[in-house]
Scaffold this motif. Structure first.
Motif, PDB file in Angstrom:
ATOM      1  N   GLY A  50       8.892   4.856  -5.758  1.00  0.00           N
ATOM      2  CA  GLY A  50       8.072   4.474  -4.626  1.00  0.00           C
ATOM      3  C   GLY A  50       8.699   3.404  -3.762  1.00  0.00           C
ATOM      4  O   GLY A  50       8.507   3.360  -2.564  1.00  0.00           O
ATOM      5  N   ARG A  59       0.837  -1.211   0.000  1.00  0.00           N
ATOM      6  CA  ARG A  59       0.000   0.000   0.000  1.00  0.00           C
ATOM      7  C   ARG A  59       0.868   1.255   0.000  1.00  0.00           C
ATOM      8  O   ARG A  59       0.645   2.186  -0.765  1.00  0.00           O
ATOM      9  CB  ARG A  59      -0.921   0.015   1.230  1.00  0.00           C
ATOM     10  N   ILE A  60       1.879   1.236   0.858  1.00  0.00           N
ATOM     11  CA  ILE A  60       2.745   2.428   0.937  1.00  0.00           C
ATOM     12  C   ILE A  60       3.437   2.664  -0.397  1.00  0.00           C
ATOM     13  O   ILE A  60       3.460   3.773  -0.923  1.00  0.00           O
ATOM     14  CB  ILE A  60       3.809   2.259   2.049  1.00  0.00           C
ATOM     15  N   THR A  61       3.976   1.580  -0.950  1.00  0.00           N
ATOM     16  CA  THR A  61       4.721   1.720  -2.197  1.00  0.00           C
ATOM     17  C   THR A  61       3.835   2.296  -3.285  1.00  0.00           C
ATOM     18  O   THR A  61       4.214   3.222  -4.012  1.00  0.00           O
ATOM     19  CB  THR A  61       5.268   0.342  -2.630  1.00  0.00           C
ATOM     20  N   LEU A  62       2.618   1.766  -3.356  1.00  0.00           N
ATOM     21  CA  LEU A  62       1.673   2.213  -4.378  1.00  0.00           C
ATOM     22  C   LEU A  62       1.342   3.695  -4.197  1.00  0.00           C
ATOM     23  O   LEU A  62       1.422   4.485  -5.141  1.00  0.00           O
ATOM     24  CB  LEU A  62       0.404   1.370  -4.244  1.00  0.00           C
ATOM     25  N   LEU A  63       0.990   4.049  -2.973  1.00  0.00           N
ATOM     26  CA  LEU A  63       0.581   5.435  -2.732  1.00  0.00           C
ATOM     27  C   LEU A  63       1.737   6.398  -2.944  1.00  0.00           C
ATOM     28  O   LEU A  63       1.558   7.498  -3.447  1.00  0.00           O
ATOM     29  CB  LEU A  63       0.029   5.588  -1.312  1.00  0.00           C
ATOM     30  N   ARG A  64       2.923   5.962  -2.567  1.00  0.00           N
ATOM     31  CA  ARG A  64       4.070   6.848  -2.756  1.00  0.00           C
ATOM     32  C   ARG A  64       4.304   7.113  -4.240  1.00  0.00           C
ATOM     33  O   ARG A  64       4.593   8.230  -4.638  1.00  0.00           O
ATOM     34  CB  ARG A  64       5.328   6.251  -2.119  1.00  0.00           C
ATOM     35  N   THR A  65       4.167   6.078  -5.029  1.00  0.00           N
ATOM     36  CA  THR A  65       4.345   6.262  -6.462  1.00  0.00           C
ATOM     37  C   THR A  65       3.307   7.242  -6.995  1.00  0.00           C
ATOM     38  O   THR A  65       3.611   8.137  -7.772  1.00  0.00           O
ATOM     39  CB  THR A  65       4.192   4.911  -7.185  1.00  0.00           C
ATOM     40  N   GLN A  66       2.056   7.055  -6.515  1.00  0.00           N
ATOM     41  CA  GLN A  66       0.976   7.892  -7.038  1.00  0.00           C
ATOM     42  C   GLN A  66       1.039   9.324  -6.551  1.00  0.00           C
ATOM     43  O   GLN A  66       0.415  10.203  -7.110  1.00  0.00           O
ATOM     44  CB  GLN A  66      -0.375   7.284  -6.632  1.00  0.00           C
ATOM     45  N   SER A  67       1.782   9.545  -5.476  1.00  0.00           N
ATOM     46  CA  SER A  67       1.811  10.909  -4.955  1.00  0.00           C
ATOM     47  C   SER A  67       3.058  11.648  -5.400  1.00  0.00           C
ATOM     48  O   SER A  67       3.380  12.689  -4.872  1.00  0.00           O
ATOM     49  CB  SER A  67       1.716  10.899  -3.441  1.00  0.00           C
TER      50      SER A  67
END
Lengths: 814, 411
Positions: free
Chosen positions: B19, B6-14
């Motif tokens: 990420g 989840r963190i990796t995904l959100l970091r990429t998207q932000s």
């Protein structure tokens, strides 16, 4: 939110003269209202009268330090308002409190009294947090005055980016009251807490003023900063009492609880006296009914102000931008200050002026030497300027809480006061002036935060790990801390040894975390006009694609720049000044897919739900729109990577059968959905105290098979997923049209959950917004800009939107 | 989805450039290195193994494990030891008091301090994993290094350093005022211990070095001072930026190959502090160096009111010092009303042809001594040098009038 001692002092000393002419002035205000009403009745969309309220007084608490007692009396304060007394009792009892009372009700004394008392008697220390630097300075000035009056010897200092290096040590070691802002606490104090050891060991009170500003992303960060603060206090063996103060919102107790992570005692009843208040809602006249264009709010405001000044009434005008302050000041000075030999009657006040200049204006206002002041929100809070008779708002300030704060600037205890809210053509403004009921009864505004938003939480776990090693079994926020630390260990920034997690990277994590946005990746906007290189703004990663594409007109303070080049990787946009008479609007296609539905309600035919979605946004191009006429004057292409995002959303869905019963065909149904979505978006922002870009909207179906948008070629162009045949959806049973409102941040910030709770209200208010709009077929103030051709083809997007909204409205009160 | 994904995904998207966690992670070891690592007995798998590893490391460093997670290494450098061009014994007769007024003059009260840390960021998240201390004992310069093999050894490190701090009266560091000492103060505070350096003086050699050499050197790092001033060249030195990397690799994987180099790096820092303190003190006294800005020294002495010292310093360097330095001193004497000293300097300078000194003499004779004839002499001499200069002309006219009034000239 006034400086209680100061104000009370000013009021006491002014009382005699006040009483003498109170009835006169009161009559002047009433006469002014009558004149306005006689002349402009159609422009007044609502009128409220708030009855006067007598003050409720309580003697000073027993045991109040004698020096403080003396200081208060020297400042003209001989008793307390009931809410100040209530706050004293709760705070002295060790309870954390949230104080919600109107402007000018002596809120500051609620916390200054116990804080000063304890500083004098037990050398207790206090930390004051204000959202901005300017407010901090005002606060310190006020404490110093009280200090002087009673020779208290309490040391209050501001500590912020402007504090010189050699003064910092004195603040850390000698400050009884340290006044700062959350950003400084986050980046400058907590990561260096050992230097503040003495301060933290004796920290007994933390005061957080303007609590209502800590909502959404900023509030979610703030909650985590407070988690870190409490953790550091525990290390030094202290457990401070927290005192929040807030403007009126619907859920102050809930917000305080969410920020602090523990229950907080609310104090909601003001004991301060108040004169009678009149509030007029004013809508400028329509000058082009087809396009829904109205006269400017500016012209209306100056007109009313002229009336007021000529009636001898002291007036304050609030504008929403610094530029508008200057424009209005010029208009007013042209009328009242054209003779340079006489002292100025009109003055401007805004951020960006020198502090000395601002202090001088404040003093002139207190002394009654200025008749009219034009200000930004800088005068909304804290600053003591005495009381005025008339308050004019040029445009809706964005929240009802801020509206009341500004209106609170007018009115003394024995006088009638008048507030006028003049709407601009913005949809929110239009909605507000057509719904006077919003100003009655309880506040509709809910401030929510989401402290466990994963990215925000991770940022602060990082900062907290830097500040003190975490121990196994420790808790921080709602997600499993061990997993988060494991992630950081893998990243190489912490090291697990024994039962501790030690920071081991060569970095200072607080510097990369901004409390005002989510995660990193902000874009800087660089002005390259005439070969300079100056950063003029920062843009969130999430809104960059929609605002700073090449060719975009980027506005700062209503001044336009054109984006020449966008360096996506380098996170930079290069802009130059321009004179364009148009603005640009990105055309985006948003596809949403529902991943998980958390909650669900409504009928089978029309339902509402919230949950997690995956969204892909493509920004294909932009249109150029001429000011005032809103005509399209050109298009441009944008080539940017698709934006993907996991976030939370709330959605409303109607089954095909229900649609077919009211719409002749599905194309017009889609028009209805687009218009309804636009209106619901506006209302959702209003109810959740959000900015427009905090919430996204989309129309499509829940499988991301197709979606609709307003395109250059016409309203409601459908853009199916590649390869899918569109026609299938235009007939048959698969067509389940859906309005989505989503958190426009990766991971969401809790807005959708709130919107789901408010789902019926959103539809209801959107219906009111559209149906009460005076335009014919739709306009930017209700369902969004419509195309000129639509009027000719005899189709009413407005009627279609209303049809959709009534389908979405729950049947029990339909 | 698990938390990490989840963190990796959100970091990429932000908007994170990357990420996945990797940016801060060290480069992956090669297959060979990984195999070696696994074979290495020091690699701690159990607390027992960790203890054995520490003991083995202590042996390898010629030190001993003095507490859990703490290795102590002692070295003695005889005073005859030449560090660069000069023996350490130069410290014994160095006029240390000249470096800091009121400070230590006794070399045995000095405590040399240098830390190696996990970074330069400061704040509570930076730790000193190696504390190097040095002091002069009968046998010579003793260097004591306290090295952490684990975070948990820090309490013992701080406690063990106390004794050395308490025995000293002046700390000597290079940039320690801004970096090492605040950092150690933070560490003591975090361990709820009283930092021991409150009563001590502090001689930060960076400041003295800057004052002397900032004009001639591109930078004033310790390394530069060693090479250009002490004549000490390090060979095979571990570059400073790799020091934190070495320790974090050691902690994470047990890789101790770079650790001896880290200790050596720090040891040379301590020895250099001793040598540098000695040589700087000599420069502040009477020694010279072709790249040293001795006027700056004089200026500093004047500014801190040590005029006698400044005069000695200027005299000691005789002709090597420029007129402006003397002029500065003369002005200071004049300001203090010590006219005789000021006049002596001006006369010497005037004899060397300084117009500025002649003008000062003219003023002095006019206003202080009221010796208008002498003042006129100097003014005339000045006018010969610069005939058009208005202020000399004015002075001449004024002096003539005064002289007439005093009866020195016919009216």
């Amino acid at each position: 939110m006034a400086h209680a001692p100061h104000r009370a002092f000013a009021e006491e000393s002014a009382r005699r003269s006040d009483d003498a002419d109170a009835s006169d002035k009161g009559r002047d205000v009433v006469r002014l209202i009558e004149r306005i009403r006689a002349k402009y009745a159609p422009r007044i969309t609502g009128e409220l009268v708030i009855p006067p309220r007598a003050g409720q007084y309580v003697p000073f608490p027993a045991g109040l330090d004698a020096r403080l007692d003396h200081a208060l009396r020297a400042r003209g304060i001989h008793q307390l308002y009931s809410h100040q007394h209530q706050a004293w009792n709760a705070i002295m009892d060790g309870q954390s409190v949230v104080i919600v009372t109107p402007t000018a009700s002596g809120k500051t004394l609620c916390y200054n009294l116990p804080v000063l008392h304890q500083a004098l008697t037990t050398r207790a220390k206090a930390l004051y947090l204000f959202p901005t630097k300017a407010l901090s300075q005002d606060q310190v000035a006020e404490i110093l005055e009280l200090n002087q009056a009673g020779d208290l010897g309490v040391r209050a200092y501001t500590f912020d980016g402007d504090t010189p290096g050699d003064a910092r040590k004195a603040v850390r070691t000698h400050g009884d009251i340290v006044v700062t802002n959350p950003d400084m606490l986050h980046q400058g104090i907590l990561p260096h807490h050992t230097k503040w050891a003495q301060f933290f060991e004796n920290l007994r009170y933390v005061v957080i003023d303007e609590m209502h500003t800590y909502r959404g992303v900023f509030g979610s960060h703030m909650a985590n900063v407070l988690r870190r603060l409490k953790r550091i206090c525990r290390f030094y063996g202290s457990a401070p009492v927290f005192v929040f103060s807030s403007a009126t919102i619907a859920n102050p107790g809930e917000l305080a609880h969410a920020l602090l992570g523990e229950a907080v005692t609310p104090i909601l009843e003001s004991g301060a006296p108040q004169g009678k208040k009149h509030l007029l809602l004013w809508n400028p006249p329509v000058i082009n009914a087809d396009l829904g264009i109205r006269a400017s709010s500016r012209s209306q405001v100056t007109r009313i102000a002229r009336f007021a000044l000529k009636s001898g009434l002291k007036t304050i005008i609030f504008a929403n931008s610094r530029l508008m302050v200057e424009v209005l000041t010029k208009y007013m000075k042209d009328v009242f200050d054209h003779d340079p030999r006489r002292p100025a009657r009109v003055s401007a006040y805004r951020g960006g002026y020198l502090p000395t200049e601002r202090r001088a204006t404040e003093k002139c206002l207190r002394d009654g030497r200025i008749d009219c002041v034009i200000a930004t929100s800088a005068l909304e809070l804290g600053v003591d300027i005495g009381s005025l008779d008339v308050c004019l708002l040029n445009g809706y300030p964005g929240t009802i809480a801020a509206t009341w704060q500004r209106l609170g600037r007018a009115g003394r205890r024995h006088r009638d006061a008048l507030g006028v809210l003049v709407a601009s053509s913005d949809p929110l403004d239009q909605f507000i002036v057509r719904n006077p009921s919003f100003f009655l009864g309880a506040s509709p505004e809910h401030a929510r935060i989401s402290p466990d938003q994963l990215l925000i939480l991770m940022d602060h776990v990082r900062c907290a790990a830097f500040e003190l090693p975490f121990q196994d079994g420790e808790r921080f926020g709602g997600e499993p801390l061990g997993d988060m630390l494991g992630y950081l260990a893998e990243e190489g920034v912490v090291h697990h040894e024994g039962d501790h997690w030690h920071w081991m990277a060569d970095s200072y994590p607080a510097n990369t975390v901004s409390l005002r946005s989510i995660a990193e990746g902000n874009f800087v906007v660089i002005d390259t006009t005439d070969g300079k290189k100056e950063v003029i703004a920062e843009v969130d990663y999430s809104s960059a694609a929609m605002t700073i594409y090449e060719g975009a007109i980027y506005m700062v303070q209503a001044r336009p720049w054109q984006v020449e080049r966008l360096d996506w990787e380098g996170r930079k946009a290069f802009v130059t000044r321009t004179q364009a008479d148009y603005y640009t609007d990105a055309i985006d296609y948003t596809k949403l897919k529902i991943l998980d539905e958390f909650e669900h309600s409504g009928e089978p035919s029309a339902s509402c739900a919230c949950g997690e979605v995956h969204l892909v946004r493509r920004i294909a191009g932009y249109k150029k729109i001429r000011y005032y006429t809103h005509e399209n004057v050109g298009y441009g292409q944008i080539s940017l990577p698709d934006q993907e995002m996991h976030t939370s959303a709330v959605w409303w869905r109607v089954i095909p059968a229900a649609l077919d019963s009211v719409f002749a065909n599905r194309w017009s149904a889609l028009d209805g959905f687009l218009g309804a979505a636009y209106a619901m978006h506006s209302v959702a922002c209003l109810l959740s105290m959000s900015e427009r870009h905090d919430i996204g909207r989309a129309v499509g179906d829940s499988q991301a098979d197709w979606f609709a948008t307003v395109s250059p070629d016409g309203r409601a162009m459908r853009t199916p997923s590649p390869g899918a045949a569109l026609d299938g959806f235009m007939q048959g049973d698969q067509f389940s049209a859906t309005v989505f409102l989503y958190d426009n941040y990766p991971g969401g910030v809790g807005l959708s959950a709130q919107l789901y709770d408010l789902r019926d209200k959103i539809v209801e208010q959107a219906q009111a917004l559209v149906s009460l709009c005076e335009c014919r077929e739709g306009c930017p103030a209700c369902i969004g800009p419509i195309l000129a051709g639509e009027q000719q083809r005899g189709f009413s997007p407005k009627a279609a939107a209303l049809k959709v909204l009534s389908l979405l409205r729950p049947p029990h009160d339909a | 989805m698990n938390l990490k994904r989840r963190i990796t995904l959100l970091r990429t998207q932000s908007g994170h450039a990357d990420g996945a966690p990797s940016a801060a992670a060290p480069p992956q070891p090669s297959f060979k290195e990984r195999v070696e690592q696994l074979r290495r007995p020091e690699n701690p798998r159990t607390p027992m193994a960790a203890c054995e590893r520490d003991t083995a490391l202590a042996q390898r460093l010629n030190g001993r494990l003095v507490a859990d997670g703490l290795i102590e290494v002692d070295d003695v450098f005889p005073l005859a030891h030449a560090h660069g061009h000069r023996p350490l014994a130069r410290l014994l007769d160095a006029p240390l008091g000249t470096l800091a007024p009121g400070g230590a003059s006794d070399p045995e009260g000095l405590l040399l301090v240098d830390t190696e840390t996990t970074g330069l960021a400061g704040g509570t998240g930076t730790i000193a994993f190696l504390l190097g201390l040095g002091r002069i004992e009968r046998a010579g310069l003793r260097v004591r290094q306290l090295f952490l093999t684990r975070f948990s050894g820090e309490g013992a490190l701080l406690a063990r350093a106390l004794e050395w701090f308490q025995a000293a009266n002046t700390i000597v560091s290079f940039n320690g005022k801004c970096f090492d000492l605040p950092l150690l103060a933070t560490r003591y505070r975090l361990h709820r211990m009283q930092a021991p350096f409150q009563p001590l003086g502090h001689l930060d050699l960076l400041h003295a070095t800057r004052r002397l050499f900032s004009k001639s050197w591109a930078d004033c790092r310790l390394r530069t001072a060693e090479e250009r001033f002490l004549g000490f060249i390090r060979t095979d030195d571990l570059p400073g930026h790799l020091v934190p990397v070495a320790w974090s690799a050691f902690l994470r994987t047990g890789d101790l190959r770079s650790i001896p180099a880290v200790l050596e790096h720090n040891r040379w820092d301590i020895v250099s502090l001793a040598a540098l303190a000695a040589e700087l003190a000599h420069l502040y006294g009477s020694a010279t160096h072709p790249e040293a800005d001795l006027v700056a020294v004089a200026r500093q002495k004047i500014a801190s009111g040590r005029l006698q010292e400044a005069a000695e310093h200027l005299n000691g360097h005789g002709g090597r010092l420029t007129t402006p330095a003397w002029q500065l001193l003369a002005n200071e004497y004049r300001r203090q009303g010590r006219h005789a000293q000021a006049m002596a300097i001006w006369e010497a300078l005037a004899a060397r042809g300084s117009n500025e000194a002649m003008e000062d003499l003219a003023k002095h004779h006019e206003h202080v001594r009221k010796d208008y004839a002498r003042a006129l002499d100097y003014t005339r001499a000045l006018l010969e040098q610069a005939p058009g200069e208005a202020r000399h002309g004015q002075r001449q006219a004024r002096l003539m009038a005064k002289a007439r009034r005093a009866g020195l000239l016919p009216k």
